[in-house]
Design a protein around this motif. Structure first.
Motif, mmCIF file in Angstrom:
data_model
loop_
_atom_site.group_PDB
_atom_site.id
_atom_site.type_symbol
_atom_site.label_atom_id
_atom_site.label_comp_id
_atom_site.label_asym_id
_atom_site.label_seq_id
_atom_site.Cartn_x
_atom_site.Cartn_y
_atom_site.Cartn_z
ATOM 1 N N PHE A 40 -1.443 16.362 50.255
ATOM 2 C CA PHE A 40 -1.803 17.774 50.249
ATOM 3 C C PHE A 40 -0.871 18.565 49.336
ATOM 4 O O PHE A 40 -1.309 19.374 48.515
ATOM 5 C CB PHE A 40 -1.779 18.335 51.670
ATOM 6 N N LEU A 41 0.427 18.339 49.471
ATOM 7 C CA LEU A 41 1.403 19.043 48.634
ATOM 8 C C LEU A 41 1.234 18.675 47.162
ATOM 9 O O LEU A 41 1.337 19.539 46.283
ATOM 10 C CB LEU A 41 2.822 18.739 49.100
ATOM 11 N N ALA A 42 0.965 17.390 46.877
ATOM 12 C CA ALA A 42 0.762 16.964 45.492
ATOM 13 C C ALA A 42 -0.481 17.627 44.899
ATOM 14 O O ALA A 42 -0.487 18.016 43.727
ATOM 15 C CB ALA A 42 0.645 15.452 45.421
ATOM 16 N N HIS A 50 -2.714 18.278 33.937
ATOM 17 C CA HIS A 50 -2.927 16.949 33.368
ATOM 18 C C HIS A 50 -2.578 15.849 34.367
ATOM 19 O O HIS A 50 -1.876 16.082 35.351
ATOM 20 C CB HIS A 50 -2.086 16.762 32.102
ATOM 21 N N TRP A 51 -3.040 14.635 34.060
ATOM 22 C CA TRP A 51 -2.813 13.518 34.969
ATOM 23 C C TRP A 51 -1.330 13.171 35.089
ATOM 24 O O TRP A 51 -0.888 12.665 36.118
ATOM 25 C CB TRP A 51 -3.630 12.294 34.553
ATOM 26 N N GLN A 52 -0.551 13.461 34.040
ATOM 27 C CA GLN A 52 0.887 13.181 34.103
ATOM 28 C C GLN A 52 1.554 14.045 35.175
ATOM 29 O O GLN A 52 2.443 13.585 35.895
ATOM 30 C CB GLN A 52 1.570 13.434 32.751
ATOM 31 N N VAL A 53 1.119 15.284 35.275
ATOM 32 C CA VAL A 53 1.658 16.183 36.299
ATOM 33 C C VAL A 53 1.233 15.695 37.681
ATOM 34 O O VAL A 53 2.026 15.712 38.626
ATOM 35 C CB VAL A 53 1.194 17.635 36.052
ATOM 36 N N PHE A 59 4.287 11.346 43.131
ATOM 37 C CA PHE A 59 5.490 10.547 43.349
ATOM 38 C C PHE A 59 6.548 11.346 44.104
ATOM 39 O O PHE A 59 7.079 10.882 45.120
ATOM 40 C CB PHE A 59 6.042 10.054 42.004
ATOM 41 N N VAL A 60 6.830 12.543 43.632
ATOM 42 C CA VAL A 60 7.885 13.360 44.244
ATOM 43 C C VAL A 60 7.479 13.818 45.651
ATOM 44 O O VAL A 60 8.282 13.738 46.595
ATOM 45 C CB VAL A 60 8.230 14.571 43.346
ATOM 46 N N CYS A 61 6.252 14.284 45.807
ATOM 47 C CA CYS A 61 5.818 14.790 47.119
ATOM 48 C C CYS A 61 5.734 13.675 48.159
ATOM 49 O O CYS A 61 6.160 13.859 49.300
ATOM 50 C CB CYS A 61 4.479 15.507 46.995
ATOM 51 N N LEU A 125 4.784 3.270 46.698
ATOM 52 C CA LEU A 125 4.841 4.677 46.270
ATOM 53 C C LEU A 125 4.297 4.839 44.859
ATOM 54 O O LEU A 125 3.515 5.746 44.584
ATOM 55 C CB LEU A 125 6.279 5.188 46.354
ATOM 56 N N ALA A 126 4.685 3.954 43.961
ATOM 57 C CA ALA A 126 4.196 4.019 42.579
ATOM 58 C C ALA A 126 2.687 3.787 42.532
ATOM 59 O O ALA A 126 1.970 4.502 41.820
ATOM 60 C CB ALA A 126 4.930 2.995 41.717
#
Length: 137
Positions: A40-42, A50-53, A59-61, A125-126
């Protein structure tokens, strides 16, 4: 996350089978609780980008929520053990003991518990982050 903890604990010949099951369950529950919140946060962070974001946001969320929820569950279990030596509930002394016990438990989890995520947890995760970024396109 539970599988990652289980494999690490089994390879380390850790304490007893009951403790291994409990810690693995704790990590699995933390991951299960964190996954929908992290997604949800991501989505909030990467909406319309973009897909990179989307990949970085996922990953971070997911990382932050997984560590937060699992650390929180660990802290609650840690606090339940030490509750027998704390003052009566909802007093000033109890509040101070509660905050310090929870902070100490979370710190211990960060220092000692994150290693159980390597390498399987970070691979998962990745993969979840890649899956999320592909879904956003």
């Amino acid at each position: 996350m539970g599988a990652s903890a289980l494999v690490n604990l089994l390879l380390d010949n850790w304490v007893t089978p009951a403790n291994i099951r409990f810690v693995s369950f704790l990590y699995a529950a933390g991951g299960a609780l964190a996954f929908p919140v992290g997604l949800f946060l991501a989505r909030l962070v990467s909406l319309g980008r973009h897909w990179q974001v989307a990949l970085a946001a996922a990953f971070v969320c997911l990382l932050a929520t997984t560590i937060g929820f699992t650390g929180g569950l660990f802290a609650l279990q840690y606090r339940s053990y030490y509750a027998q030596w704390h003052e009566p509930a909802l007093t000033i002394g109890w509040s101070i003991q509660f905050v310090h016990t929870m902070a100490t438990a979370f710190y211990q989890f960060i220092v000692l518990g994150i290693r159980l995520y390597f390498p399987l947890g970070f691979i998962a995760l990745a993969l979840a982050s890649i899956w999320f970024a592909r879904q956003q396109r």
